[in-house]
Design a protein around this motif. Sequence first.
Motif, PDB file in Angstrom:
ATOM      1  N   SER B  54      -1.184  -8.139   2.409  1.00  0.00           N
ATOM      2  CA  SER B  54      -0.093  -7.212   2.091  1.00  0.00           C
ATOM      3  C   SER B  54      -0.377  -5.830   2.660  1.00  0.00           C
ATOM      4  O   SER B  54       0.539  -5.133   3.096  1.00  0.00           O
ATOM      5  CB  SER B  54       0.119  -7.149   0.575  1.00  0.00           C
ATOM      6  N   LEU B  55      -1.658  -5.436   2.666  1.00  0.00           N
ATOM      7  CA  LEU B  55      -1.997  -4.129   3.233  1.00  0.00           C
ATOM      8  C   LEU B  55      -1.747  -4.120   4.736  1.00  0.00           C
ATOM      9  O   LEU B  55      -1.184  -3.167   5.281  1.00  0.00           O
ATOM     10  CB  LEU B  55      -3.460  -3.782   2.946  1.00  0.00           C
ATOM     11  N   THR B  58       2.122  -4.189   5.480  1.00  0.00           N
ATOM     12  CA  THR B  58       2.817  -2.912   5.335  1.00  0.00           C
ATOM     13  C   THR B  58       2.162  -1.824   6.166  1.00  0.00           C
ATOM     14  O   THR B  58       2.804  -0.838   6.495  1.00  0.00           O
ATOM     15  CB  THR B  58       2.841  -2.459   3.864  1.00  0.00           C
ATOM     16  N   ILE B 386      -5.015   8.759  -0.340  1.00  0.00           N
ATOM     17  CA  ILE B 386      -4.303   7.509  -0.606  1.00  0.00           C
ATOM     18  C   ILE B 386      -3.483   7.649  -1.884  1.00  0.00           C
ATOM     19  O   ILE B 386      -2.317   7.253  -1.940  1.00  0.00           O
ATOM     20  CB  ILE B 386      -5.312   6.349  -0.727  1.00  0.00           C
ATOM     21  N   ALA B 390       0.487   7.392  -2.057  1.00  0.00           N
ATOM     22  CA  ALA B 390       1.057   6.310  -2.868  1.00  0.00           C
ATOM     23  C   ALA B 390       2.087   6.865  -3.842  1.00  0.00           C
ATOM     24  O   ALA B 390       3.001   6.159  -4.267  1.00  0.00           O
ATOM     25  CB  ALA B 390      -0.050   5.579  -3.625  1.00  0.00           C
ATOM     26  N   VAL B 398       4.730   4.610   2.516  1.00  0.00           N
ATOM     27  CA  VAL B 398       4.192   3.318   2.070  1.00  0.00           C
ATOM     28  C   VAL B 398       3.287   2.748   3.155  1.00  0.00           C
ATOM     29  O   VAL B 398       2.145   2.349   2.904  1.00  0.00           O
ATOM     30  CB  VAL B 398       5.331   2.337   1.740  1.00  0.00           C
ATOM     31  N   THR B 401       0.189   4.849   3.497  1.00  0.00           N
ATOM     32  CA  THR B 401      -0.800   4.569   2.451  1.00  0.00           C
ATOM     33  C   THR B 401      -1.604   3.336   2.817  1.00  0.00           C
ATOM     34  O   THR B 401      -2.843   3.333   2.748  1.00  0.00           O
ATOM     35  CB  THR B 401      -0.101   4.350   1.104  1.00  0.00           C
ATOM     36  N   SER B 402      -0.903   2.262   3.201  1.00  0.00           N
ATOM     37  CA  SER B 402      -1.617   1.032   3.576  1.00  0.00           C
ATOM     38  C   SER B 402      -2.546   1.296   4.746  1.00  0.00           C
ATOM     39  O   SER B 402      -3.685   0.813   4.774  1.00  0.00           O
ATOM     40  CB  SER B 402      -0.615  -0.060   3.940  1.00  0.00           C
ATOM     41  N   ILE B 405      -5.559   3.070   3.577  1.00  0.00           N
ATOM     42  CA  ILE B 405      -6.451   2.140   2.879  1.00  0.00           C
ATOM     43  C   ILE B 405      -7.227   1.307   3.899  1.00  0.00           C
ATOM     44  O   ILE B 405      -8.441   1.097   3.760  1.00  0.00           O
ATOM     45  CB  ILE B 405      -5.648   1.232   1.926  1.00  0.00           C
ATOM     46  N   LEU B 408      -9.934   3.421   5.204  1.00  0.00           N
ATOM     47  CA  LEU B 408     -11.000   3.544   4.200  1.00  0.00           C
ATOM     48  C   LEU B 408     -11.827   2.266   4.141  1.00  0.00           C
ATOM     49  O   LEU B 408     -13.067   2.301   4.142  1.00  0.00           O
ATOM     50  CB  LEU B 408     -10.384   3.842   2.829  1.00  0.00           C
TER      51      LEU B 408
END
Lengths: 458, 430
Positions: B54-55, B58, B386, B390, B398, B401-402, B405, B408
């Motif tokens: 999902s990360l 998106t 993040i 978010a 969105v 953010t992904s 992540i 990171l």
Amino acid sequence: MTLIAFILLAVLATVGYVLNRQAAAAITADGTRLHSLKHFHGLFSLLSVLVPVLVLLCLYLALQTPIINMVTMASLPDGVLDGMGDGAQQLVLAEIRSVSQGRVFGTPEDWKIIAAERMVALYQYADIAMVTMVIILSSVILVLTRRRVTAEFRARQAAETIIHGFMIACSTVAILTTIGIILALAFEAIRFFEMVPFTDFLFGVNWEPQIPIREDQIAAEGAFGWLPVIVGTAVVATIAMLLATPIGLLTAIYLNEFAPRGLRAVVKPVLEILAGVPTVVYGFFAILVVAPALRGAGADLGIGISPNTALAAGGVMGIMLIPFISSFADDALSAVPRALRDGSLAIGATRGETMLKVQFPAAIPGIVGGVLLAVSRAIGETMIVVMAAGLMANLTINPLDSVTTVTVQIVTLLIGDTAFDNPKTLAAFALGLMLFILTLGINVLALRIVRKYREIYD
Amino acid sequence: MVDTTQMGTPPRKTSLTHSSAQVARRKRKDVVLQGFGIAAILIAFSVLFILVASLVRTGYTAFVQTHVTLEVFVDPGEISEEGLPRGGFRDVLTAALLENLPEADPDEDARAVRNILSNGAQFDLRDRVVADPSLIGQTITLTAPVSDPFDQLNKGGVNRETPEDQRRVNNQEVAWFDTLAEAGLISTPFNIGLFTHADSRFPELAGLKGAIVGSFWALLTCFVISFPIGIGAAIYLEEFAPRNRMSDFIEVNINNLAAVPSVVFGLLALAVFLNWFGLPRSAPFVGGMTLALMTMPTIIIATRAALKAVPPSIREAALGVGASKQQVVFGHVLPLAMPGILTGTIIGLAQALGETAPLLLIGMNAFITSAASSPFDASTALPTQIFIWADSPERGFVSRTSAAILVLLGFLVTMNAIAIYLRNKFERRW
């Protein structure tokens, strides 16, 4: 200037090393034997300079700002601060500070500009004083240590005493941290309980942490009851544990007894990856995937599920705890003496029976300890609930509803501007104190169980 | 009695080749238990898969950014050399866009057309003209990011089938964008801005530079403080401390600190570092000190394990040839334990890199549009960035953010890989 001070200190300490080493070398030139090696003479000087000056420098830096703030505030013209509360005085100080750093918004009063100039001057004096202090102090120590270089001087013992002291100081940092946590939390919490009675906090069923803007608002009284918050925490933690405990334990049992070597070599690192994912990522996962999926499923079944349902936060937290529990349980199962397992297999029990009836019961104390540590983690976990759980404190145990937790309240109360003179801010510290006591109790219990269990077999 | 009951039951028929029904049942239970175990592992695996998938799904779009390339006539009527750095850069850009959109009305649609371009485009143009005022009066080629709705449209984030009133771009805007695309002016290169820009209110301009720099300063501070203190404490406790109540108490303290919730460390930092000592808010230095307190137990525990693993024969040999106790430790035991210590330290730092809650409490979630140049400047960190993104309502955030992540996680995987490499390469087993 701070950087210069540190560089100067490093240079002077090195100079001390070189000087003393050379002095020691000069003594040996005519064949005299030293008590200690040349290196230790140098090291003694290096440490004698470095340790005290470094400690002083850090203290100086830590105390510089509060003292300058105090002096600046004390030297303001009479009367300008009359009738101001703590918060307003803090604001004045912040404005003076930002003016002194060249960030001027609007047109501050003249006395503020004067104060800002005084602050700039004070910082300049402080910087010069700091560098002077480093130079003078280091030089004095340099001369003193240089004069101690003789053939008989026990430089190794002297240097080792300093190192020993440094190591003892290091190991007390853990104690100091604990004391710091307790003092900071207790100090602010006591100020909170002066404003809100302790019994209201402990037994109140309403949590509406607003500060009263008008005198006659009811928010100041009875709105700081932590029961709905702690019940919400319990709901989320229970959901997490209900998910994580069976999955974690089954994983550990399978890995420990049944898994082929190759599979174990794959599963263990994957679980470690799960354990290493930052909680903020789990939080985003909860709002991006889990909560919408739950809502969709609820809509299909005709159940209304709140967008901030405790299920989403608790479920994702459970996923986070799976590797934690499984690795603890795996260790506990591995610590059971092999003789127990072999004996059981030898009298005809299947591997499953051996696991469930012999190894697992023998490992129970270790497993319980691990599960308790997981509970303490679930209670103290912050980011997942901050992002996925609700803000409103509802006194409910319905997992489909939105609940809030202790950690969510701490973060939301303290995010943004914080003044330390109202119950709203201080309530966060009261909650933090309760959280600390709760998790500390569980941790001590868990560690005690684990330790006691180890004593039986080792 | 005993005999009769025995005669009542048929004799058991077990042998190595034929198992009785009871044995079969017991074996079935074994299989069921294994099945549960495999199911549990599959659940854990599938969750990890869904998480990463999902990360990536998106987030991958944020690694490219839609750009539009325009021939811009730097109109001397709008921009004069004396007026720099002010000037009608935005109008110049709008004119350039309108030139490529014959169907748009230059008067009525100017405002809507202007919104195709990111708000940052005019500053790009301004910077170029300020750097080289001779460009005034010339036609230059400018490639600039488009604004978030059009970026989404290009990447498929906007469904053209949805009714117009539920879409973020209306039919007219879609038509304009298609015109630009047909003219070959739209490109989708790698999004360098994600790593070279700091935070911004506009998703198409927001980048991670400020957060990465902030995390770097915080981790550096954390390392400088926790590494020497952690090793010092571990050496003392493992090699020198007498076994008494004091050292027991220190040990219990360290074990407990490792399990204290991270938000409590945030409270400690807020009350002690910010309120009592008056250190600056949002500074990576304060964040690093807080993280150091949290990392120290990890380092101490890892160091003690590494020291314990060095065989006593090494110590005894060194003591035997006349080394002092400290010479033994610092000259022989510590170097041999170093790979283990470094591994533990890197793992501890990786944990610190992902830590969010304490940084939130000391204000490292502020909106800051430039990267920190020292550890005392206000800054964000990767995890808090993040968290900020978010929380942002814009759709473009969105995927940002992904993407953040993923960045990171990339850092974390790299750090852990280094730790594993060190362990495998240098660790010696006796």
